[in-house]
Scaffold this active site. Structure first.
Site, PDB file in Angstrom:
ATOM      1  N   ASP A 154       0.819  -1.206   0.000  1.00 48.60           N
ATOM      2  CA  ASP A 154       0.000   0.000   0.000  1.00 48.60           C
ATOM      3  C   ASP A 154       0.857   1.262   0.000  1.00 48.60           C
ATOM      4  O   ASP A 154       2.076   1.203   0.170  1.00 48.60           O
ATOM      5  CB  ASP A 154      -0.903   0.021   1.237  1.00 48.60           C
ATOM      6  N   TYR A 172       6.458 -10.163   6.953  1.00 49.98           N
ATOM      7  CA  TYR A 172       6.448  -8.715   7.154  1.00 49.98           C
ATOM      8  C   TYR A 172       7.032  -8.375   8.522  1.00 49.98           C
ATOM      9  O   TYR A 172       6.950  -9.167   9.465  1.00 49.98           O
ATOM     10  CB  TYR A 172       5.015  -8.165   7.100  1.00 49.98           C
TER      11      TYR A 172
END
Length: 269
Positions: free
Chosen positions: A51, A109
């Protein structure tokens, strides 16, 4: 010929990975640079679309070309044509059946929090600043209820387009080093905003606003409205993508910066 590349980028000034009209994206910058080196238009596929504001140290892409170039042309040539906040880490020719997204078996992540009374001036866009007192151990304890295969609807963005909310989280660790708190999470795949929504909820536990058991309760409820807010984008990094070992893709330090590959109390995974 199909080429795979390892990519890192500072996502601070980009409107996400995906090419969009009238705003800059990581995909657009890479495709422009690759097209210059290959001398033909290049379209790329990535392992995971990040994003706006999200970073990567372990993004993987692939593209097809009939341009015969040495490895140095793809790495050094690309890095000289890319903006300073995007860089190539490695290159490898792969079989035609390889796909950066669909050949991947897991993603990892890291979310980096700067927990201090005052905001940082250095690395400010690479961490998320929270001034409240945060107990990383409580966050870690609460996060263990997310391990395994679950319906993660509670931590899914409303705009998520995935066909199923089921994901298998194989590792979740929250640790502190001085003012820095790092959430390290690995799963077969992630839903839209899943890591940031998990982080936002665990922060409520770390701040003493919710008990440790609350995370398991909201997970079981499968209701996004019951969970915590979406954590800020700036602290999130895609640090690794797993592929079958027989593909022989390079393994690089995960980062960001000084962070070791193994989370505290674990071996590499």
């Amino acid at each position: 010929m199909r080429i795979a590349l390892g990519i890192e980028y500072d996502g601070s000034r980009y409107f996400g990975w995906q090419r969009q009209r009238e705003v800059i994206s990581v995909q657009e910058e890479l495709e422009k640079a690759l097209s210059r080196i290959a001398n033909h238009p290049v379209s790329i596929q990535c392992a995971g679309r990040t994003d706006a504001g999200v970073h990567a140290t372990g993004q993987v892409i692939h593209f097809d070309t009939d341009a015969n170039r040495a490895e140095g042309a793809w790495t050094l040539g690309l890095n000289s044509n890319l903006p300073p906040d995007i860089a190539v880490r490695w290159v490898k020719q792969v079989d035609e059946g390889f796909h950066a997204r669909f050949s991947a078996t897991a993603r990892r992540y890291r979310y980096v929090i700067y927990n201090h009374n005052y905001r940082p001036a250095i690395l400010g866009s690479g961490v998320s600043h929270y001034h409240e007192t945060i107990d990383a151990d409580l966050m870690h304890q609460a996060g263990q209820s997310l391990l395994g295969e679950h319906d993660f609807s509670t931590f899914r963005a409303v705009a998520c387009q995935s066909n199923t909310p089921w994901r298998n989280v194989t590792h979740l660790c929250v640790s502190r080093s001085g003012p820095y708190i790092v959430l390290d999470i690995k799963a077969n795949a992630f839903l839209h905003h899943m890591v940031r929504n998990i982080t936002g909820s665990l922060l409520l536990v770390g701040q003493g606003l919710q008990p440790v058991e609350w995370i398991a309760e909201v997970l079981a409820a499968r209701d996004r409205n019951l969970a915590g807010p979406t954590a800020k984008a700036g602290g999130l990094y895609l640090v690794d993508v797993d592929y079958p070992a027989e593909l022989g893709l390079p393994q690089m330090p995960l980062g960001p910066l000084w962070l070791p590959d193994s989370a505290p109390g674990t071996t590499s995974f």
